[in-house]
Structures are given as C-alpha cells and as structure tokens.
Design a protein around this motif. Sequence first.
Motif, PDB file in Angstrom:
ATOM      1  N   GLY A  22       0.722  -1.294  -0.064  1.00 31.83           N
ATOM      2  CA  GLY A  22       0.029  -0.122   0.108  1.00 31.83           C
ATOM      3  C   GLY A  22       0.867   1.480   0.199  1.00 31.83           C
ATOM      4  O   GLY A  22       0.318   2.529  -0.112  1.00 31.83           O
ATOM      5  N   SER A  23       2.189   1.109   0.097  1.00 31.16           N
ATOM      6  CA  SER A  23       2.932   2.329   0.333  1.00 31.16           C
ATOM      7  C   SER A  23       3.213   2.702  -1.326  1.00 31.16           C
ATOM      8  O   SER A  23       3.287   1.972  -2.236  1.00 31.16           O
ATOM      9  CB  SER A  23       4.364   2.175   0.690  1.00 31.16           C
ATOM     10  OG  SER A  23       4.953   1.122   0.099  1.00 31.16           O
ATOM     11  N   ALA A  24       3.479   4.129  -1.618  1.00 33.79           N
ATOM     12  CA  ALA A  24       3.564   4.925  -2.907  1.00 33.79           C
ATOM     13  C   ALA A  24       5.101   4.944  -3.146  1.00 33.79           C
ATOM     14  O   ALA A  24       5.863   5.348  -2.258  1.00 33.79           O
ATOM     15  CB  ALA A  24       2.905   6.048  -2.989  1.00 33.79           C
ATOM     16  N   SER A  25       5.628   4.695  -4.382  1.00 29.56           N
ATOM     17  CA  SER A  25       6.720   4.925  -4.703  1.00 29.56           C
ATOM     18  C   SER A  25       7.063   5.894  -5.965  1.00 29.56           C
ATOM     19  O   SER A  25       6.547   5.766  -6.900  1.00 29.56           O
ATOM     20  CB  SER A  25       7.849   3.524  -5.368  1.00 29.56           C
ATOM     21  OG  SER A  25       8.876   3.981  -5.968  1.00 29.56           O
ATOM     22  N   GLU A  26       7.516   7.115  -5.643  1.00 28.62           N
ATOM     23  CA  GLU A  26       7.507   8.258  -6.527  1.00 28.62           C
ATOM     24  C   GLU A  26       8.733   7.985  -7.411  1.00 28.62           C
ATOM     25  O   GLU A  26       8.273   8.837  -8.604  1.00 28.62           O
ATOM     26  CB  GLU A  26       7.520   9.585  -5.797  1.00 28.62           C
ATOM     27  CG  GLU A  26       6.345   9.972  -4.673  1.00 28.62           C
ATOM     28  CD  GLU A  26       6.565  11.301  -4.209  1.00 28.62           C
ATOM     29  OE1 GLU A  26       7.364  11.774  -4.340  1.00 28.62           O
ATOM     30  OE2 GLU A  26       5.491  11.448  -3.524  1.00 28.62           O
ATOM     31  N   ASP A  27       9.560   7.341  -7.109  1.00 29.95           N
ATOM     32  CA  ASP A  27      10.746   7.358  -8.342  1.00 29.95           C
ATOM     33  C   ASP A  27      10.899   5.975  -8.989  1.00 29.95           C
ATOM     34  O   ASP A  27      11.588   5.825  -9.608  1.00 29.95           O
ATOM     35  CB  ASP A  27      12.006   7.522  -7.392  1.00 29.95           C
ATOM     36  CG  ASP A  27      12.291   6.619  -6.355  1.00 29.95           C
ATOM     37  OD1 ASP A  27      13.352   6.580  -5.696  1.00 29.95           O
ATOM     38  OD2 ASP A  27      11.314   5.667  -6.096  1.00 29.95           O
ATOM     39  N   THR A  28       9.940   5.302  -8.652  1.00 28.01           N
ATOM     40  CA  THR A  28       9.903   3.930  -9.429  1.00 28.01           C
ATOM     41  C   THR A  28       8.422   3.667 -10.307  1.00 28.01           C
ATOM     42  O   THR A  28       7.304   3.888  -9.738  1.00 28.01           O
ATOM     43  CB  THR A  28       9.754   2.716  -8.623  1.00 28.01           C
ATOM     44  OG1 THR A  28      11.085   2.779  -7.791  1.00 28.01           O
ATOM     45  CG2 THR A  28       9.992   1.382  -9.348  1.00 28.01           C
ATOM     46  N   SER A  29       8.666   3.763 -11.635  1.00 37.78           N
ATOM     47  CA  SER A  29       7.423   3.706 -12.284  1.00 37.78           C
ATOM     48  C   SER A  29       6.690   2.354 -12.365  1.00 37.78           C
ATOM     49  O   SER A  29       7.487   1.269 -12.288  1.00 37.78           O
ATOM     50  CB  SER A  29       7.940   4.290 -13.880  1.00 37.78           C
ATOM     51  OG  SER A  29       8.552   3.305 -14.612  1.00 37.78           O
ATOM     52  N   PHE A  30       5.595   2.324 -12.992  1.00 38.22           N
ATOM     53  CA  PHE A  30       4.895   0.700 -12.991  1.00 38.22           C
ATOM     54  C   PHE A  30       5.607   0.108 -14.086  1.00 38.22           C
ATOM     55  O   PHE A  30       5.792  -1.152 -13.747  1.00 38.22           O
ATOM     56  CB  PHE A  30       3.441   0.922 -13.249  1.00 38.22           C
ATOM     57  CG  PHE A  30       2.532  -0.131 -13.428  1.00 38.22           C
ATOM     58  CD1 PHE A  30       2.206  -0.715 -12.361  1.00 38.22           C
ATOM     59  CD2 PHE A  30       2.415  -0.892 -14.799  1.00 38.22           C
ATOM     60  CE1 PHE A  30       1.447  -1.924 -12.469  1.00 38.22           C
ATOM     61  CE2 PHE A  30       1.804  -2.094 -14.795  1.00 38.22           C
ATOM     62  CZ  PHE A  30       1.071  -2.643 -13.648  1.00 38.22           C
ATOM     63  N   LEU A  31       6.050   0.523 -15.397  1.00 31.08           N
ATOM     64  CA  LEU A  31       6.893  -0.468 -16.281  1.00 31.08           C
ATOM     65  C   LEU A  31       8.063  -0.879 -15.457  1.00 31.08           C
ATOM     66  O   LEU A  31       8.289  -1.893 -16.079  1.00 31.08           O
ATOM     67  CB  LEU A  31       6.831   0.619 -17.477  1.00 31.08           C
ATOM     68  CG  LEU A  31       5.735   0.866 -18.521  1.00 31.08           C
ATOM     69  CD1 LEU A  31       6.099   1.997 -19.482  1.00 31.08           C
ATOM     70  CD2 LEU A  31       5.415  -0.475 -18.927  1.00 31.08           C
ATOM     71  N   GLU A  32       8.836   0.035 -14.799  1.00 30.50           N
ATOM     72  CA  GLU A  32      10.166  -0.237 -14.330  1.00 30.50           C
ATOM     73  C   GLU A  32       9.707  -1.480 -13.484  1.00 30.50           C
ATOM     74  O   GLU A  32      10.459  -2.689 -13.436  1.00 30.50           O
ATOM     75  CB  GLU A  32      10.674   0.689 -13.625  1.00 30.50           C
ATOM     76  CG  GLU A  32      11.379   1.738 -14.610  1.00 30.50           C
ATOM     77  CD  GLU A  32      11.828   2.959 -13.826  1.00 30.50           C
ATOM     78  OE1 GLU A  32      11.545   3.133 -12.774  1.00 30.50           O
ATOM     79  OE2 GLU A  32      12.375   4.115 -14.726  1.00 30.50           O
ATOM     80  N   GLY A  33       8.817  -1.569 -12.665  1.00 28.37           N
ATOM     81  CA  GLY A  33       8.360  -2.621 -11.577  1.00 28.37           C
ATOM     82  C   GLY A  33       7.839  -3.904 -12.373  1.00 28.37           C
ATOM     83  O   GLY A  33       8.531  -4.917 -12.069  1.00 28.37           O
ATOM     84  N   LEU A  34       7.198  -3.606 -13.472  1.00 27.81           N
ATOM     85  CA  LEU A  34       6.838  -4.934 -14.308  1.00 27.81           C
ATOM     86  C   LEU A  34       8.071  -5.540 -14.967  1.00 27.81           C
ATOM     87  O   LEU A  34       8.182  -6.662 -14.953  1.00 27.81           O
ATOM     88  CB  LEU A  34       5.784  -4.384 -15.346  1.00 27.81           C
ATOM     89  CG  LEU A  34       5.471  -5.460 -16.605  1.00 27.81           C
ATOM     90  CD1 LEU A  34       5.153  -6.598 -15.800  1.00 27.81           C
ATOM     91  CD2 LEU A  34       4.484  -4.767 -17.467  1.00 27.81           C
TER      92      LEU A  34
END
Length: 433
Positions: free
Chosen positions: A16-28
């Motif tokens: 539930g925490s937000a990561s401002e420096d990591t995009s969804f695409l990078e996580g995928l």
Amino acid sequence: MSEGGPSELQIVLSDGSASEDTSFLEGLRRRIEERRADGRDLAVLLIECGVIGRIDGVWGYRVGDAARSRFVAGLHAGVLRPGDLVGEMGRDDLACVLSAVEGPAVALLAAEKSLREMNAPLWLGEDEIYARPAIGIAMWPEHGDDAETLLQRAKSACAAARHLPSRIAVHSGGLDNPEARRLLYENRLRTAVAEDALELVFQPQYDLRLGQIMGAESLLRWRDAAQGLVPATDAFAAAEAAGMVTQLVSSLLNRALRNCSEFRYNAGLDLRIAVNFPGRTLLQKALADIVERALSTWGLRAGRLMIEIAETSVLESELVAAETLGRLKELGVKLSIDDAGASVASLFWLAMLPFQEIKIDLSAARDAAGERIARSLIELAHHLKLEVVAIGVADEPAAARLKELGCDTLQADYKGPALDPAGFVARFGLGGG
C-alpha cells in the motif's frame, strides 16, 4: 494517494505504500526478469473501472480519486499478494501484475475476485453507484516478452471483455480479437470507400405467388488485400469505430442503386432492391438525407428500395433510431426486419413501427412439427401486416410447401450463389438463363 491529473501514472506496491521514483513499467520489467530466472509465469490484468470518468463529471475529481482509492484498497485486501503490483494507467484504468502464477487459470481466478471486489456498490452520500468493470489478461511469456507488449495486449483483451457476459477476456493472438480486427480494418476501410473499391453481389428474391423474380438483395463483399474477405458486420463495426458510418452507407447505397438502374435500363429488369444495414445505422441522423439524395441521383422510386434492419433492439432503447425509421417511411422507402434474434414479444412491438416485411429462417421446417411452426409464424406475421420473406429454404419441394402455407417471398441459396452485377444480368436479364 496523490490527487494528480487524469494522465498521471503512480505505482502502488503490495503493502500500500507509494513509490514516486519507480514507475509501473519499471516494476513490471523487474518482475519479468525475475521470471526469466525462475521460469514461472507472470500475468498482467488491465482493469477498466467503468465509472471513474462519470464520477469526475458529476461529483468532481476529488470524489473520483476517492472512488479509485477504494478500488485499489479492495484489490490489495481481496486479490493481490505480497510482491504483486497495482498501477493507475489513465483515469479509469488500473493495471495489476501478478508476479508469479501457475498458468492462466490462476490469473482468471484473480480476475473473478477483482470483479467481485469492484462490483460492490460505492456510496456517495446517499447515492449508490455501481462500477461496470471489464478485465483483460495477458500472460508472460505466452502473450509478450516485454512490459509494453504485455500492457498493450492486456488492454486489447480488456476492450474485448466489454462485449462479453463474463466481462473477462484473455488475450488471443492475431485477428481472433474483434477489437484488433476493427482497428486494423479502419484505415483500410477509409481507403476502400475513397477509391470506391467495395463490391456488391446480388441474390434474387422470388414472388412465390407469381413464381418469378421480383427483387434482389445487395450484399457487401469487401476483399481486403491483406485479410481476404471481410464480413459485413466487421466492416460496419470498423466504420463505427472510425466515425465513417455515413460514408460507408452512402457508398453502398449509391452503388446498389446504380446497379439497380443498370439492371432496369440495360437488361429489362425492373426490380426492387434491398440493402441490409445494422440497427445502429439508424442512429445516424443524416441517414434519411443520404437515402433521399441517392434515390434522386439514380432516378429510383422510393418504393423500389427496401432497407433491411438487423439488430432491431436499438429501436427500443434509442429514440433517434425510431425517428430515423419514421423519416425513411415518410420518403416512401420500404422497411424490413432482418433480425433472427427478435423474440415473438418484440415482433408485436416492432409491428407498431413502419415495417412492411420480415425475414424468417425456415430451414427447420422439414417435418410436420416444423411445418406447424412455420405456418404459425407466417400467420402471425400476416396478422401483424408484415409480408414474409423465407430464407434457409433447401429445395423446390420445400419452396412449394411454403407457398401453400402462405409465404410471400423466397430468397434461397439453392437457387444459386449471389452474383456480381454482370453475372446477375447474364443470369436473369432479357435473353438470360
């Protein structure tokens, strides 16, 4: 969660925490590399909420953000596991990554759980609001090897899911996806209409009482160089998606009436011509004007044109469709019901509209029970003041029996295939076979 604009992209991790420096695409992308290492599958679920935009328009963006936060929280609580991701892809879309799954069955189960979570009512003050979610699924590595491809194919599957009762679709390759077919056809259809490259073939209609040809139905044949013969339903779907329904209708009408004029003056065939349109074509307010101009251009009396309407359910839900039908009637154009899915109850309602004819598939009337049903349908249509065109007739004995049962008109494949204009004239014109 931030109150960013509609196009903002933010990743929310499984805790539930937000990561401002990591995009969804990078996580995928990271999880794809993890799956390369361990050989397990990965699934992307693209979820179209189907309500956020409407909430924005009525209650504002802050309320839309709150509703979206509620959906994200429900996915975390009821669907996602540690290591899974959910990201906001556009205003009304969420994307979930199931980081490691054992095949598509697990992804389908997660999609079903997601629908249950999102189908719960949203309470906005005293108002109860329901989402209309649709979910598309793409699997790594089966449906794509990189993050962008997986998201695109999940989005394509989501578009297909909108038209399914289950509201869930798994990506299917190639042109098996109706949305993919429509997208590919749009530009090609523009070119075909602009170059007058659409073809028509004609199937004769016979007056059973007089035993002679009395008309013909024009049938669209669009042969795309890359995809081959394109079904007429796909052509109209592509035209609607491209916003060029009126251009397609005008092209088909003018071609059909030009051929009808040529049949009359060059071959001595004074025939009624039928043109078949999907019911949604009636939503085009310009339709009656297009018909009137085409009739004037080719010098055809309005009563010699029969417009067949398929998918008549639009007439019950859209006032403009019924109004367009009324305008066509005022022009003197004949109107036919060509909707195999219309129920008997619908027929009573449709008979209150200005139709003069109905097509009925009588292919099942091959025994005594089938004949009784055929007789009842024909009698019902006549009571509703509708003439009957029989289709699906197998042979001359069946046609003779339908004549005895009171059927008016016959259109049948056994009489021969639909023909191009030259073939039609050679077969049915003066001096023909």
